[in-house]
Design a protein around this motif. Structure first.
Motif, short mmCIF file in Angstrom:
data_model
loop_
_atom_site.label_atom_id
_atom_site.label_comp_id
_atom_site.label_asym_id
_atom_site.label_seq_id
_atom_site.Cartn_x
_atom_site.Cartn_y
_atom_site.Cartn_z
N LYS A 249 0.82 -1.21 0.00
CA LYS A 249 0.00 0.00 0.00
C LYS A 249 0.86 1.26 0.00
O LYS A 249 0.57 2.23 -0.70
CB LYS A 249 -0.91 -0.02 1.22
CG LYS A 249 -2.03 -1.05 1.14
CD LYS A 249 -2.91 -1.00 2.39
CE LYS A 249 -4.03 -2.01 2.29
NZ LYS A 249 -4.91 -2.00 3.50
N VAL A 252 2.18 1.84 -3.47
CA VAL A 252 1.18 2.38 -4.39
C VAL A 252 0.99 3.88 -4.15
O VAL A 252 0.93 4.68 -5.10
CB VAL A 252 -0.17 1.63 -4.22
CG1 VAL A 252 -1.27 2.33 -5.01
CG2 VAL A 252 -0.02 0.19 -4.67
N LYS A 256 1.72 6.99 -6.79
CA LYS A 256 0.73 7.98 -7.20
C LYS A 256 1.27 9.39 -7.03
O LYS A 256 1.07 10.27 -7.87
CB LYS A 256 -0.55 7.81 -6.38
CG LYS A 256 -1.37 6.60 -6.77
CD LYS A 256 -2.65 6.53 -5.94
CE LYS A 256 -3.51 5.35 -6.36
NZ LYS A 256 -4.76 5.28 -5.57
#
Length: 342
Positions: A249, A252, A256
């Motif tokens: 997580k 990610v 981004k």
């Protein structure tokens, strides 16, 4: 029994292939360290005392500490060059009277059994040693070290008794040895009478480990009374899965932020836009070609009037119209409905 070593006994020009087996075993009650609350095993880790970090077994070496505190580190490569000439050979050095070997020098006992091809030379050596009343002093290598041993006959089996080296037996250096104490004659006589009263033949079966037997009885009573703890199965890998998900997580989110958030999500649509542009150009070219041929000849107008030509033209028009919509997957029934409308 399982063989723990194999090699040959070598004396003179005779070799006897043998296998080594443990002749003794210690009977004791084995315990684990457990947590009192739940019975879970308490494990020990290899931790470096300098940084407090756990050390993998592959990173552990042998260290020889010098008097000044420095340490000589030896890895597996350093041991590769050690002599191994007698690694698989029990070499007979001499045959000596057994009573000349002090029992304090004996360390551990092993049985030697003949290999299939060594039964006859094995029996020859065994019977010759039994007739001589002597034992063989031998050298052999096992577990990364050379050992001294005595080879003797016990119950028609060659028995190997590993021995300490002479410099491994400590000298009894005690102050009371310097004093000259002479027991009185009456005391000495009484001690001799006590020894005579307790004198008998030795039978090892007459002696038992009272402590071990009492401990085993305590354990059996607790089992009978169900005074036991059933520890839950350890959750192997549970914490690692949680940590892995958290790491994914975090990766990610970092990706981004690096790509600008929303811009990153639109990037995969770029190939679709390129494909749509190519289809638009192809459709325009086809439309222009069809328009020119329609104004130039009646045959082209006639062929366009046929059902097959009309359907093809309708499909091309539908594709051109779809190019102006956002890129998405077209329903599989699109072309069928177009063919029916035609």
């Amino acid at each position: 029994m399982r063989a723990i070593w194999s090699g040959v006994i070598s004396f003179g020009m005779v070799t006897v292939p043998v296998k080594m087996f443990g002749a003794t075993e210690e009977k004791r009650v084995a315990f684990h360290q457990v947590h009192v609350a739940d019975g879970g095993r308490v494990r020990q880790k290899r931790v470096c005392e300098l940084d407090g970090e756990e050390v993998a077994l592959s990173d552990v070496a042998k260290g020889y500490q010098l008097p000044d505190g420095d340490v000589v580190v030896l890895t597996a490569k350093d041991f590769d060059g050690l002599p191994e000439a007698i690694a698989k050979t029990i070499s007979v050095e001499a045959f000596v009277p057994e009573e000349q070997i002090d029992p304090i020098m004996y360390s551990k006992s092993y049985y030697l059994a003949p290999d299939k091809l060594g039964v006859r030379p094995y029996a020859l050596l065994r019977d010759a040693m039994a007739a001589s009343g002597r034992v063989a002093v031998v050298r052999f290598a096992m577990r990364e070290r050379e050992s001294l041993a005595a080879l003797r006959v016990r119950d028609d089996v060659l028995t190997l008794e590993t021995m300490l080296w002479a410099d491994e037996v400590r000298k009894p250096d005690f102050d009371f040895l310097e004093s000259k104490i002479e027991p009185k004659a009456a005391e000495l006589k009484m001690a001799e009478l006590l020894i005579d009263s307790l004198s008998t033949d030795f039978d090892p079966a007459d002696y038992h480990d009272n402590y071990r037997e009492a401990l085993e009885e305590i354990i059996e009573n607790k089992v009978a009374g169900r005074e036991v703890v059933t520890p839950p199965a350890p959750a192997e890998g549970g914490a690692q899965v949680i940590d892995l998900m958290a790491a994914l997580k975090a990766s990610v989110e970092a990706a981004k932020k690096t790509r600008g958030g929303a811009g990153a999500s639109e990037e995969p649509a770029a190939p679709a836009k390129k494909a749509a542009a190519k289809k638009t150009a192809a459709a325009k070219k086809t439309a222009a070609s069809a328009s020119g041929s329609g104004s130039g000849s009646a045959a082209a107008s006639k062929s366009a009037a046929t059902p097959a030509r009309a359907a093809k033209g309708a499909r091309g028009a539908a594709k051109t119209a779809d190019l102006h919509k956002p890129a998405r997957k077209k329903p599989a029934t699109k072309s069928t409905s177009t063919r029916r409308s035609a």
